[in-house]
Each structure stands twice: as structure tokens, then as C-alpha cells.
Scaffold this motif. Structure first.
Motif, mmCIF file in Angstrom:
data_model
loop_
_atom_site.group_PDB
_atom_site.id
_atom_site.type_symbol
_atom_site.label_atom_id
_atom_site.label_comp_id
_atom_site.label_asym_id
_atom_site.label_seq_id
_atom_site.Cartn_x
_atom_site.Cartn_y
_atom_site.Cartn_z
ATOM 1 N N LEU A 74 0.789 -1.233 0.000
ATOM 2 C CA LEU A 74 0.000 0.000 0.000
ATOM 3 C C LEU A 74 0.822 1.285 0.000
ATOM 4 O O LEU A 74 0.246 2.376 0.044
ATOM 5 N N SER A 75 2.132 1.196 -0.034
ATOM 6 C CA SER A 75 2.934 2.417 -0.009
ATOM 7 C C SER A 75 2.665 3.256 -1.252
ATOM 8 O O SER A 75 2.660 2.754 -2.373
ATOM 9 N N GLY A 76 2.370 4.532 -1.032
ATOM 10 C CA GLY A 76 2.131 5.453 -2.138
ATOM 11 C C GLY A 76 0.728 5.433 -2.695
ATOM 12 O O GLY A 76 0.334 6.355 -3.416
ATOM 13 N N ILE A 77 -0.073 4.407 -2.394
ATOM 14 C CA ILE A 77 -1.448 4.334 -2.907
ATOM 15 C C ILE A 77 -2.468 4.356 -1.770
ATOM 16 O O ILE A 77 -3.662 4.189 -2.000
ATOM 17 N N SER A 78 -2.001 4.536 -0.545
ATOM 18 C CA SER A 78 -2.874 4.773 0.603
ATOM 19 C C SER A 78 -2.485 6.122 1.192
ATOM 20 O O SER A 78 -1.361 6.599 0.968
ATOM 21 N N PHE A 79 -3.397 6.733 1.973
ATOM 22 C CA PHE A 79 -3.186 8.131 2.342
ATOM 23 C C PHE A 79 -3.504 8.393 3.817
ATOM 24 O O PHE A 79 -4.247 7.646 4.454
ATOM 25 N N CYS A 80 -2.916 9.464 4.298
ATOM 26 C CA CYS A 80 -3.130 9.926 5.667
ATOM 27 C C CYS A 80 -4.410 10.757 5.727
ATOM 28 O O CYS A 80 -4.590 11.680 4.930
ATOM 29 N N ALA A 81 -5.287 10.426 6.662
ATOM 30 C CA ALA A 81 -6.546 11.162 6.791
ATOM 31 C C ALA A 81 -6.325 12.578 7.303
ATOM 32 O O ALA A 81 -7.098 13.485 7.001
ATOM 33 N N GLU A 82 -5.250 12.788 8.057
ATOM 34 C CA GLU A 82 -5.012 14.091 8.663
ATOM 35 C C GLU A 82 -4.468 15.111 7.659
ATOM 36 O O GLU A 82 -4.887 16.258 7.641
ATOM 37 N N ARG A 83 -3.530 14.687 6.815
ATOM 38 C CA ARG A 83 -2.839 15.611 5.926
ATOM 39 C C ARG A 83 -3.078 15.343 4.450
ATOM 40 O O ARG A 83 -2.716 16.147 3.610
ATOM 41 N N GLY A 84 -3.617 14.161 4.121
ATOM 42 C CA GLY A 84 -3.839 13.810 2.724
ATOM 43 C C GLY A 84 -2.583 13.363 2.008
ATOM 44 O O GLY A 84 -2.588 13.177 0.792
ATOM 45 N N SER A 85 -1.485 13.168 2.739
ATOM 46 C CA SER A 85 -0.222 12.741 2.127
ATOM 47 C C SER A 85 -0.206 11.226 1.957
ATOM 48 O O SER A 85 -0.813 10.494 2.735
ATOM 49 N N PRO A 86 0.521 10.725 0.939
ATOM 50 C CA PRO A 86 0.649 9.270 0.769
ATOM 51 C C PRO A 86 1.353 8.641 1.971
ATOM 52 O O PRO A 86 2.172 9.287 2.634
ATOM 53 N N LEU A 87 1.053 7.390 2.239
ATOM 54 C CA LEU A 87 1.728 6.667 3.309
ATOM 55 C C LEU A 87 2.996 6.015 2.765
ATOM 56 O O LEU A 87 3.034 5.553 1.627
ATOM 57 N N ARG A 88 4.020 6.003 3.580
ATOM 58 C CA ARG A 88 5.254 5.297 3.259
ATOM 59 C C ARG A 88 5.497 4.257 4.348
ATOM 60 O O ARG A 88 4.809 4.228 5.369
ATOM 61 N N VAL A 89 6.477 3.403 4.132
ATOM 62 C CA VAL A 89 6.802 2.360 5.109
ATOM 63 C C VAL A 89 8.019 2.780 5.914
ATOM 64 O O VAL A 89 9.029 3.226 5.358
#
Length: 288
Positions: A74-89
Motif C-alpha cells: 500500500l505504499s504510495g497508494i494509501s493516504f493519511c486522513a489528517e494531511r492527505g499525504s501518501p503513506l510510506r513504510v
């Protein structure tokens, strides 16, 4: 500073494609990838023309990704609800060394964390760690939601049933598929009551070729990613999904959903209890 290697590239194909994908040019406002309102500025491209252009630019058969050499689901294709930024590992330490010479090394586990806020502190939280969750937990919850979705009755028949020149044909095919599926469900219930599956198995043998033919015709008209259709039509969807390569799994996830990770509730940070409410799934397109 601009990369000197790109100084003379001018209008590259990726740059033009990215520009044309922006809803701004159609006089629309976007938020987290979704069109939310009309803009106050005039459209440079007519909205209807822009919509048709997106269908051409991002058709499944034309889709290319920069996944290589991706190593996480899911890295790069899932997102943070707080900031809208992509998630990284990232890595989190699960153990602590009590002495420098005791020979005990700390252990680590992987997490999804917000890729935003690097080098910054917002609300007293540093480097994006306001949103973090064990990678295995997030993967499990997202895959579970995906498989549940594609296992719903009629999912294949109802994929991407939007309007267009072929809407009447698609509607007729949907009607045929739904009728057949409903009839088979009734036959199954009848056979279960009578404790004899002979009737159900006979009707299933007769109707399944008809359903598959209608599905194939519908899929040809719908433009849905064939890999999604293959998963949704599999007898054992869990086994089929697990057998796919990582890039194929990511392709299916992209086509159907956007996973959003929420912050842990106050006092729950670091909890070993899995909290499924932290994962929000935003499904692509209509509700099926």
C-alpha cells in the motif's frame, strides 16, 4: 533548483498528460483527488470533453505505473486522513536494549506512516508520526475489505454501469445477469430446504454458461480492468488474490479503492488491539 538534465526537455508527454489530468482546466475544484465543486474561474476545456479525455488517458489497457521496484502493498497508494499525504513504510522499534554490552539487540517491525511533515513539527508531533499503524495490520484490513467487496452478489454485473452510448446494451445485460443469479439463489434455497442439491446443481450447470456469456459481453462494453473481473469471478477469491504478484495486487487496489489511515484515538497509540475503524476505504465509482 531545477534538474539541469531536464532543462531542455520542454513539453514532455508525461508533463502534458499530468496537466490534462488536472480538473482545474475543466473549471472544477479538487480535494484529495475528488472533484468537490465548480471553480470560480472559467473552464479552459469543456467539462464533458475533459471527462472523455480522462477515459482515454487513463483507460485500464493504457495504464502504466511507477511501481517498480515497489516492495510494499500500500505504499504510495494509501493516504493519511489528517494531511492527505501518501503513506510510506518505516520501522518502529519493538524492544529496548537495557545495556550496551548485554548482546541483546532491539527488534523492529514495519509500519505505514504519513510521508508529510518531514523535518517539521505540527501540533507537537514530528515527522509525520501523527498517523502510524503496523503494516501487517493495515494490509490485512484493506485486503479483507477488498475481498468482501468483490464477493458481494452481483458485483461483476454491476461494475462501471455508467451512462454512454452502450448504456442500453449494458442495462439489458445487467438485467439478464441479475435475473439468472436471483433464480440460482432461489434454486439453492429450495434445494437446501429439501436436502437435495440435484435441482440446484442442474440449474447451475444450465445457467452458468449463459451468465458467463452475458458477463463477457458486459465486460467488453464496460472498460473495467480485466484483472479486477478475473478476481471477482474467481471461485476462491482469497486464494486467487494471494497468488498474484505484488504489482497485480496494487493494480486491483488502485482500480477499486483508496485506503485512508486515521489517527489512533487518544490513549490508544501503540495499542496491540487491532482497531478496524482506523482504516477508511473510499471506493472508486458508484456503490455496487
Amino acid at each position: 533548483m531545477r534538474n539541469p538534465r531536464r532543462a531542455n526537455h520542454g513539453w514532455t508527454a508525461p508533463a502534458v498528460k499530468q496537466m490534462l489530468s488536472m480538473a482545474t482546466y475543466a473549471g472544477k475544484r479538487q480535494h484529495r483527488g475528488q472533484i468537490v465543486a465548480d471553480a470560480v474561474w472559467p473552464a479552459f476545456i469543456e467539462p464533458q470533453t475533459w471527462e472523455l479525455l480522462q477515459l482515454r488517458l487513463f483507460a485500464p489497457e493504457r495504464r502504466r505505473t511507477n511501481d517498480w521496484p515497489v516492495t510494499h502493498l500500500l505504499s504510495g497508494i494509501s493516504f493519511c486522513a489528517e494531511r492527505g499525504s501518501p503513506l510510506r513504510v518505516g520501522k518502529q522499534r519493538s524492544g529496548h536494549r537495557r545495556g550496551a554490552d548485554d548482546g541483546v539487540k532491539p527488534t523492529h517491525y514495519l509500519t505505514y506512516v504519513c510521508s508529510g511533515l518531514k523535518g517539521r513539527e505540527v501540533d507537537g508531533i514530528r515527522n509525520g508520526f501523527h498517523v502510524t499503524m503496523k503494516k501487517d495490520r493495515v494490509d490485512m484490513l484493506v485486503v479483507r475489505a477488498l475481498l468482501k467487496r468483490v464477493s458481494q452478489p452481483g458485483f461483476v454485473a454491476q461494475l462501471n454501469s455508467g451512462a454512454g452510448e452502450t448504456s442500453a446494451e449494458r442495462e439489458a445485460l445487467l438485467h439478464e445477469i441479475r435475473e439468472c443469479e436471483q433464480y440460482l439463489e432461489m434454486a439453492k434455497e429450495t434445494s437446501a430446504r429439501e436436502l437435495d442439491l440435484t435441482f440446484y446443481l442442474d440449474q447451475k450447470r444450465r445457467l452458468e454458461p449463459r451468465i458467463e456469456t452475458a458477463r463477457a459481453a458486459y465486460n467488453q462494453l464496460s472498460g473495467v480492468d480485466p484483472l479486477v473481473l478475473k478476481l471477482a469471478s474467481a471461485e476462491d477469491r482469497t486464494a486467487m488474490f494471494e497468488s498474484l504478484e505484488l504489482l497485480q495486487k496494487r493494480r486491483i487496489i488502485r482500480a477499486l479503492m483508496t485506503p485512508i489511515l486515521h489517527r489512533a484515538a487518544p490513549g490508544k497509540h501503540g495499542s496491540r488491539v487491532i482497531d478496524p475503524t482506523r482504516i477508511e476505504v473510499r471506493w472508486v465509482g458508484q456503490d455496487y
